[in-house]
Design a protein around this motif. Sequence first.
Motif, PDB file in Angstrom:
ATOM      1  N   HIS A 110       0.987  -1.080   0.092  1.00  0.00           N
ATOM      2  CA  HIS A 110      -0.215  -0.182   0.052  1.00  0.00           C
ATOM      3  C   HIS A 110       0.674   1.255  -0.071  1.00  0.00           C
ATOM      4  N   ARG A 111       0.639   2.177  -0.147  1.00  0.00           N
ATOM      5  CA  ARG A 111       1.192   3.613  -0.302  1.00  0.00           C
ATOM      6  C   ARG A 111       1.952   3.784   0.942  1.00  0.00           C
ATOM      7  N   ILE A 127       2.632   2.413  -6.196  1.00  0.00           N
ATOM      8  CA  ILE A 127       1.442   2.108  -5.522  1.00  0.00           C
ATOM      9  C   ILE A 127       0.716   3.244  -4.696  1.00  0.00           C
ATOM     10  N   THR A 128      -0.559   3.137  -4.892  1.00  0.00           N
ATOM     11  CA  THR A 128      -1.124   4.342  -4.517  1.00  0.00           C
ATOM     12  C   THR A 128      -2.514   3.905  -3.438  1.00  0.00           C
ATOM     13  N   ARG A 129      -2.722   2.718  -3.534  1.00  0.00           N
ATOM     14  CA  ARG A 129      -3.784   2.362  -2.602  1.00  0.00           C
ATOM     15  C   ARG A 129      -3.583   2.552  -1.131  1.00  0.00           C
ATOM     16  N   SER A 130      -4.691   2.618  -0.427  1.00  0.00           N
ATOM     17  CA  SER A 130      -4.468   2.701   1.004  1.00  0.00           C
ATOM     18  C   SER A 130      -4.168   1.371   1.658  1.00  0.00           C
ATOM     19  N   GLU A 189      -7.456  -0.361   1.699  1.00  0.00           N
ATOM     20  CA  GLU A 189      -7.669  -0.907   0.356  1.00  0.00           C
ATOM     21  C   GLU A 189      -6.973  -2.304   0.179  1.00  0.00           C
ATOM     22  N   ALA A 190      -5.625  -2.169   0.514  1.00  0.00           N
ATOM     23  CA  ALA A 190      -4.845  -3.365   0.604  1.00  0.00           C
ATOM     24  C   ALA A 190      -5.390  -4.436   1.541  1.00  0.00           C
ATOM     25  N   ILE A 231      -8.311  -6.220  -0.088  1.00  0.00           N
ATOM     26  CA  ILE A 231      -7.533  -7.146  -1.442  1.00  0.00           C
ATOM     27  C   ILE A 231      -7.182  -8.375  -0.756  1.00  0.00           C
TER      28      ILE A 231
END
Length: 184
Positions: free
Chosen positions: A85-86, A99-102, A105-106, A109
């Motif tokens: 994640h970011r 990688i920009t996902r929080s 969010e990770a 996933i």
Amino acid sequence: MADQIDTGLPPNWEVRHSQSKNLPYYFNSVEKVSRWEPPAGTDTEKLKIYMATYHSNAVPSRAPAVAQADDRAGKIRCAHLLVKHRDSRRPSSWRENTITRSKEEAFEIIKAHRQRIVSGDVSLGELALTESDCSSARKRGDLGYFGKGDMQKEFEDAAFALEVGQLSDVVDTASGLHLIERLD
């Protein structure tokens, strides 16, 4: 030229294999530079397909059997799937340059990945080939043998607590979020 189209890499870049780390890396034949992450301009979808097709064979033997047995004393073997994640230590991977996902969010996933594995829909190794943000993805997430002190503490604690064949819950480290499967 056809190789570059198939790999998804920009011109002059190719996939090579590191003998010392037993991992693929990226090499620019004109500039004579190499790197572990794909260069800017890579078509990551094409690269994922290329890597899954050509760099996903079983891990070759690293040494004669006698030497391996000696090297394994006190060590375990695991595979893992990493979702960065970011806020990860290095928020880039072979799959994504940035990688920009929080972290949240990770986490969603990796929870979905775990559910697919637990349900028997897919193995961790199969999923790691295309979904892990670690370069070990090319080896189905196989990290080989490691001992105490070789990995980040959170990862090590979770890995050594597993029985052979067991899958961990989500493990949070500075590198990102992991699922770990004990192989040996």
